[in-house]
Write an enzyme that holds these catalytic residues in place. Structure first.
Site, PDB file in Angstrom:
ATOM      1  N   TRP A  10       0.812  -1.225   0.000  1.00 32.89           N
ATOM      2  CA  TRP A  10       0.000   0.000   0.000  1.00 32.89           C
ATOM      3  C   TRP A  10       0.846   1.275   0.000  1.00 32.89           C
ATOM      4  O   TRP A  10       0.308   2.375  -0.133  1.00 32.89           O
ATOM      5  CB  TRP A  10      -0.939   0.011   1.217  1.00 32.89           C
ATOM      6  CG  TRP A  10      -1.992  -1.062   1.189  1.00 32.89           C
ATOM      7  CD1 TRP A  10      -2.187  -2.017   0.214  1.00 32.89           C
ATOM      8  CD2 TRP A  10      -3.000  -1.306   2.184  1.00 32.89           C
ATOM      9  NE1 TRP A  10      -3.252  -2.831   0.544  1.00 32.89           N
ATOM     10  CE2 TRP A  10      -3.768  -2.417   1.752  1.00 32.89           C
ATOM     11  CE3 TRP A  10      -3.334  -0.699   3.395  1.00 32.89           C
ATOM     12  CZ2 TRP A  10      -4.843  -2.914   2.489  1.00 32.89           C
ATOM     13  CZ3 TRP A  10      -4.402  -1.203   4.143  1.00 32.89           C
ATOM     14  CH2 TRP A  10      -5.149  -2.298   3.679  1.00 32.89           C
ATOM     15  N   HIS A  97      12.982  -2.590  -1.320  1.00 37.06           N
ATOM     16  CA  HIS A  97      12.141  -2.063  -2.406  1.00 37.06           C
ATOM     17  C   HIS A  97      12.906  -0.954  -3.135  1.00 37.06           C
ATOM     18  O   HIS A  97      13.654  -0.198  -2.513  1.00 37.06           O
ATOM     19  CB  HIS A  97      10.824  -1.539  -1.829  1.00 37.06           C
ATOM     20  CG  HIS A  97       9.823  -1.209  -2.898  1.00 37.06           C
ATOM     21  ND1 HIS A  97       9.878  -0.046  -3.621  1.00 37.06           N
ATOM     22  CD2 HIS A  97       8.763  -1.914  -3.377  1.00 37.06           C
ATOM     23  CE1 HIS A  97       8.888  -0.043  -4.504  1.00 37.06           C
ATOM     24  NE2 HIS A  97       8.203  -1.159  -4.379  1.00 37.06           N
ATOM     25  N   GLU A 169      11.247  -6.855  -9.301  1.00 36.40           N
ATOM     26  CA  GLU A 169      10.474  -5.681  -9.716  1.00 36.40           C
ATOM     27  C   GLU A 169      11.354  -4.777 -10.580  1.00 36.40           C
ATOM     28  O   GLU A 169      12.140  -3.982 -10.044  1.00 36.40           O
ATOM     29  CB  GLU A 169      10.014  -4.894  -8.488  1.00 36.40           C
ATOM     30  CG  GLU A 169       9.149  -5.683  -7.538  1.00 36.40           C
ATOM     31  CD  GLU A 169       8.343  -4.759  -6.646  1.00 36.40           C
ATOM     32  OE1 GLU A 169       7.116  -4.778  -6.747  1.00 36.40           O
ATOM     33  OE2 GLU A 169       8.937  -3.995  -5.875  1.00 36.40           O
ATOM     34  N   GLY A 175       4.809   1.380 -11.124  1.00 40.30           N
ATOM     35  CA  GLY A 175       3.963   2.570 -11.150  1.00 40.30           C
ATOM     36  C   GLY A 175       3.913   3.272 -12.497  1.00 40.30           C
ATOM     37  O   GLY A 175       3.446   4.410 -12.596  1.00 40.30           O
ATOM     38  N   GLY A 235       1.411  -2.942  -6.262  1.00 40.36           N
ATOM     39  CA  GLY A 235       1.335  -1.601  -5.699  1.00 40.36           C
ATOM     40  C   GLY A 235      -0.031  -0.981  -5.963  1.00 40.36           C
ATOM     41  O   GLY A 235      -1.016  -1.279  -5.273  1.00 40.36           O
ATOM     42  N   GLY A 236      -0.111  -0.141  -6.987  1.00 46.12           N
ATOM     43  CA  GLY A 236      -1.332   0.610  -7.288  1.00 46.12           C
ATOM     44  C   GLY A 236      -2.609  -0.217  -7.269  1.00 46.12           C
ATOM     45  O   GLY A 236      -3.613   0.183  -6.656  1.00 46.12           O
TER      46      GLY A 236
HETATM   47  P1  PGA Z   1       2.956  -1.044  -8.975  1.00 43.54           P
HETATM   48  O1  PGA Z   1       4.030  -1.144  -7.769  1.00 43.54           O
HETATM   49  O2  PGA Z   1       2.146  -2.313  -8.945  1.00 43.54           O
HETATM   50  O3  PGA Z   1       2.150   0.173  -8.656  1.00 43.54           O
HETATM   51  O4  PGA Z   1       3.732  -0.909 -10.240  1.00 43.54           O
HETATM   52  C1  PGA Z   1       4.650  -2.354  -7.451  1.00 43.54           C
HETATM   53  C2  PGA Z   1       5.557  -2.151  -6.269  1.00 43.54           C
HETATM   54  O5  PGA Z   1       6.160  -1.070  -6.133  1.00 43.54           O
HETATM   55  O6  PGA Z   1       5.707  -3.053  -5.430  1.00 43.54           O
END
Ligand code: PGA
Length: 253
Positions: A10, A97, A169, A175, A235-236
């Site tokens: 989140w 991260h 990632e 994002g 994330g989003g």
């Molecule tokens: P996202 O972020 O799904 O918004 O691209 C993933 C994350 O940062 O863990």
């Protein structure tokens, strides 16, 4: 077998009331719709962990923190230790991260120090890795990610592998709405699997490898079908219960 996991990061979103509402929605829809072989994990900001851990009591949804201190308790103003997180009900912590690495200047050795603290406190670590765009473009992404992971893998004993989850990632996919394509994901996840195998042998067959970066309901099935992908760090799309649950239903069994 490797556990299927869908973890919602989140980040710095939601007020307390919004967090409670999102958590309750996820739990009630997940119960009705998500295969019980999928471990769902929610990762709210620190101040909501304890409250959400009460809400999640008796549920199969896990709770993760988004960071922890590299130090044990002591005079470290503003820091939150791994044992504190464990004591308020977190079972996991997301470490390394790319936002922590880039914005807060965390180095591989910081990430290792945090990982050791977390594992020693009984937390499971979701260890993130991933290359920035320039590295992808110059074609050195495999060795870049290998170097990031080896900083931890080479220092931790194989027994700790059961408490580790790796999240790949690509920084350029986070994002941005632009996820990595299946060929890129399969190539990297296979590389990570082989790396774990070369360090820790059979542990590689139980250590989940998640993909993160613009994963959403419309692309999750394709991503989860890639080689050595055991789920996602979201994330989003984890901020909307319906989307998060739809992603969690995207495994082919
Ligand atoms: P996202 O972020 O799904 O918004 O691209 C993933 C994350 O940062 O863990």
């Amino acid at each position: 077998m490797r556990q299927k996991i869908v973890a919602g990061n989140w980040k710095s979103h939601k007020t307390l009331n919004e967090a409670i509402q999102l958590c309750s929605e996820v739990v009630s829809i997940a119960q009705a719709e998500v295969d019980s072989r999928v471990q769902i994990v929610l990762s709210p900001p620190y101040p909501y962990l304890e409250r959400l851990s009460h809400l999640l009591q008796g549920q199969s949804v896990g709770l993760a923190a988004q960071n922890c201190s590299a130090y044990d308790q002591g005079a470290y103003t503003g820091e939150v230790t791994a044992s504190m997180l464990q004591s308020v009900g977190a079972a996991y912590v997301i470490l390394g991260h790319s936002e922590r690495r880039k914005i807060f200047m965390e180095s591989d050795s910081d990430v290792l120090a945090k990982t050791e603290r977390a594992l020693n406190s009984g937390l499971q670590v979701i260890l993130c890795c991933g290359e920035p765009l320039d590295i992808r473009e110059n074609g050195t992404h495999l060795s870049y990610v290998q170097h990031q992971l080896e900083q931890s893998l080479s220092k931790l004993p194989a027994e700790q592998g059961i408490n580790l989850v790796v999240a790949y990632e690509p920084v350029w996919a986070i994002g941005t709405g632009k996820n990595a394509i299946p060929e890129q994901i399969s190539e990297m996840h296979t590389h990570i699997y082989q790396l774990i195998k070369s360090h820790w042998g059979e542990v590689a067959n139980t250590l989940p490898i998640l993909y993160g970066g613009s994963c959403k309901p419309s692309n999750a099935a394709e991503i989860f079908a890639c080689d050595h992908v055991d789920g996602g760090l979201i994330g989003g799309a984890s901020l909307v219960a319906r989307d998060f649950i739809d992603i969690s239903k995207s495994f082919k069994w």
